[in-house]
Design a protein around this motif. Structure first.
Motif, mmCIF file in Angstrom:
data_model
loop_
_atom_site.group_PDB
_atom_site.id
_atom_site.type_symbol
_atom_site.label_atom_id
_atom_site.label_comp_id
_atom_site.label_asym_id
_atom_site.label_seq_id
_atom_site.Cartn_x
_atom_site.Cartn_y
_atom_site.Cartn_z
ATOM 1 N N ALA A 1 0.840 -1.194 0.000
ATOM 2 C CA ALA A 1 0.000 0.000 0.000
ATOM 3 C C ALA A 1 0.878 1.248 0.000
ATOM 4 O O ALA A 1 1.886 1.307 0.702
ATOM 5 C CB ALA A 1 -0.918 -0.003 1.211
ATOM 6 N N GLY A 2 0.479 2.207 -0.814
ATOM 7 C CA GLY A 2 1.261 3.423 -0.970
ATOM 8 C C GLY A 2 2.252 3.373 -2.110
ATOM 9 O O GLY A 2 2.826 4.396 -2.485
ATOM 10 N N GLY A 3 2.452 2.188 -2.666
ATOM 11 C CA GLY A 3 3.402 2.025 -3.749
ATOM 12 C C GLY A 3 2.811 2.368 -5.099
ATOM 13 O O GLY A 3 1.669 2.836 -5.206
ATOM 14 N N SER A 4 3.596 2.113 -6.134
ATOM 15 C CA SER A 4 3.208 2.454 -7.501
ATOM 16 C C SER A 4 3.453 1.288 -8.442
ATOM 17 O O SER A 4 4.344 0.465 -8.212
ATOM 18 C CB SER A 4 4.008 3.664 -7.987
ATOM 19 O OG SER A 4 3.768 4.802 -7.192
ATOM 20 N N LEU A 5 2.662 1.255 -9.488
ATOM 21 C CA LEU A 5 2.850 0.316 -10.588
ATOM 22 C C LEU A 5 2.507 1.036 -11.880
ATOM 23 O O LEU A 5 1.677 1.957 -11.892
ATOM 24 C CB LEU A 5 1.955 -0.915 -10.446
ATOM 25 C CG LEU A 5 2.354 -2.003 -9.454
ATOM 26 C CD1 LEU A 5 1.248 -3.058 -9.387
ATOM 27 C CD2 LEU A 5 3.674 -2.643 -9.842
ATOM 28 N N ARG A 6 3.116 0.585 -12.961
ATOM 29 C CA ARG A 6 2.791 1.115 -14.276
ATOM 30 C C ARG A 6 2.388 -0.045 -15.168
ATOM 31 O O ARG A 6 3.201 -0.937 -15.456
ATOM 32 C CB ARG A 6 3.973 1.862 -14.884
ATOM 33 C CG ARG A 6 3.679 2.538 -16.222
ATOM 34 C CD ARG A 6 4.880 3.333 -16.659
ATOM 35 N NE ARG A 6 4.660 4.080 -17.898
ATOM 36 C CZ ARG A 6 5.230 3.793 -19.060
ATOM 37 N NH1 ARG A 6 6.047 2.766 -19.149
ATOM 38 N NH2 ARG A 6 4.991 4.536 -20.128
ATOM 39 N N LEU A 7 1.155 -0.022 -15.616
ATOM 40 C CA LEU A 7 0.660 -1.046 -16.526
ATOM 41 C C LEU A 7 0.849 -0.581 -17.969
ATOM 42 O O LEU A 7 0.721 0.604 -18.276
ATOM 43 C CB LEU A 7 -0.812 -1.330 -16.273
ATOM 44 C CG LEU A 7 -1.211 -1.719 -14.848
ATOM 45 C CD1 LEU A 7 -2.709 -2.042 -14.796
ATOM 46 C CD2 LEU A 7 -0.395 -2.889 -14.352
ATOM 47 N N SER A 8 1.129 -1.548 -18.820
ATOM 48 C CA SER A 8 1.273 -1.272 -20.249
ATOM 49 C C SER A 8 0.348 -2.183 -21.020
ATOM 50 O O SER A 8 0.100 -3.328 -20.615
ATOM 51 C CB SER A 8 2.715 -1.504 -20.698
ATOM 52 O OG SER A 8 3.612 -0.650 -20.031
ATOM 53 N N CYS A 9 -0.131 -1.682 -22.132
ATOM 54 C CA CYS A 9 -0.966 -2.483 -23.039
ATOM 55 C C CYS A 9 -0.505 -2.200 -24.456
ATOM 56 O O CYS A 9 -0.547 -1.046 -24.898
ATOM 57 C CB CYS A 9 -2.433 -2.131 -22.866
ATOM 58 S SG CYS A 9 -3.535 -2.927 -24.049
ATOM 59 N N ALA A 10 -0.072 -3.236 -25.133
ATOM 60 C CA ALA A 10 0.414 -3.083 -26.496
ATOM 61 C C ALA A 10 -0.535 -3.779 -27.455
ATOM 62 O O ALA A 10 -0.920 -4.931 -27.244
ATOM 63 C CB ALA A 10 1.809 -3.678 -26.618
ATOM 64 N N ALA A 11 -0.892 -3.074 -28.513
ATOM 65 C CA ALA A 11 -1.772 -3.628 -29.536
ATOM 66 C C ALA A 11 -0.947 -4.096 -30.728
ATOM 67 O O ALA A 11 0.025 -3.441 -31.110
ATOM 68 C CB ALA A 11 -2.785 -2.585 -29.983
ATOM 69 N N SER A 12 -1.343 -5.221 -31.289
ATOM 70 C CA SER A 12 -0.647 -5.739 -32.470
ATOM 71 C C SER A 12 -1.663 -6.322 -33.439
ATOM 72 O O SER A 12 -2.797 -6.621 -33.060
ATOM 73 C CB SER A 12 0.385 -6.794 -32.071
ATOM 74 O OG SER A 12 -0.253 -7.903 -31.474
ATOM 75 N N GLY A 13 -1.236 -6.497 -34.673
ATOM 76 C CA GLY A 13 -2.114 -7.055 -35.691
ATOM 77 C C GLY A 13 -2.344 -6.056 -36.811
ATOM 78 O O GLY A 13 -1.666 -5.042 -36.914
ATOM 79 N N SER A 14 -3.326 -6.339 -37.627
ATOM 80 C CA SER A 14 -3.608 -5.500 -38.793
ATOM 81 C C SER A 14 -4.492 -4.330 -38.369
ATOM 82 O O SER A 14 -5.682 -4.286 -38.664
ATOM 83 C CB SER A 14 -4.286 -6.323 -39.880
ATOM 84 O OG SER A 14 -5.456 -6.919 -39.363
ATOM 85 N N ILE A 15 -3.874 -3.378 -37.698
ATOM 86 C CA ILE A 15 -4.600 -2.254 -37.126
ATOM 87 C C ILE A 15 -4.549 -1.062 -38.063
ATOM 88 O O ILE A 15 -3.474 -0.606 -38.429
ATOM 89 C CB ILE A 15 -4.006 -1.889 -35.759
ATOM 90 C CG1 ILE A 15 -4.173 -3.049 -34.786
ATOM 91 C CG2 ILE A 15 -4.681 -0.625 -35.208
ATOM 92 C CD1 ILE A 15 -3.426 -2.881 -33.495
#
Length: 120
Positions: A14-28
């Protein structure tokens, strides 16, 4: 085939930090309205933070001032910086986006989810 892949979850105090990432791939062709959702055990999936189709951001009241969503269009990635984490933030976090493939109409895609656990 379009894929959204999340990363960055984990266990934090509690009190800490996280960084989430989301990468998209494919025929976008185009990607829009990226967002982060979460689902805690026994609860419904809820929007945490997201971009509207117009590019504005919105946040759940419970995370305002603590979480920040951002994106890198060139990398087709969206991020969620989570500060001052609380035990009640514990959930599986999912990435969602509207994706148009090769100029076709937009469809909603989900990632597989990443677990965030905040210990007290």
């Amino acid at each position: 085939q379009v894929r959204l892949v999340e990363s960055g979850g984990g266990l934090v105090q509690a009190g800490g930090s996280l960084r989430l990432s989301c990468a998209a791939s494919g025929s976008i062709f185009r990607i829009n309205a990226e967002g982060w959702y979460r689902q805690a055990p026994g609860k419904q999936r809820e929007l945490v933070a997201g971009f509207t189709t117009g590019g504005a951001t919105n946040y759940a009241d419970s995370v305002k001032g603590r979480f920040t969503i951002s994106r890198d269009n060139a990398k087709k990635a969206v991020y969620l910086l989570m500060n001052s984490l609380k035990p009640e933030d514990t959930a599986v976090y999912y990435c969602n986006a509207l994706v148009s493939e090769a100029g076709l109409s937009f469809r909603s895609y989900w990632g597989q989810g990443t677990q965030v656990t905040v210990s007290s």
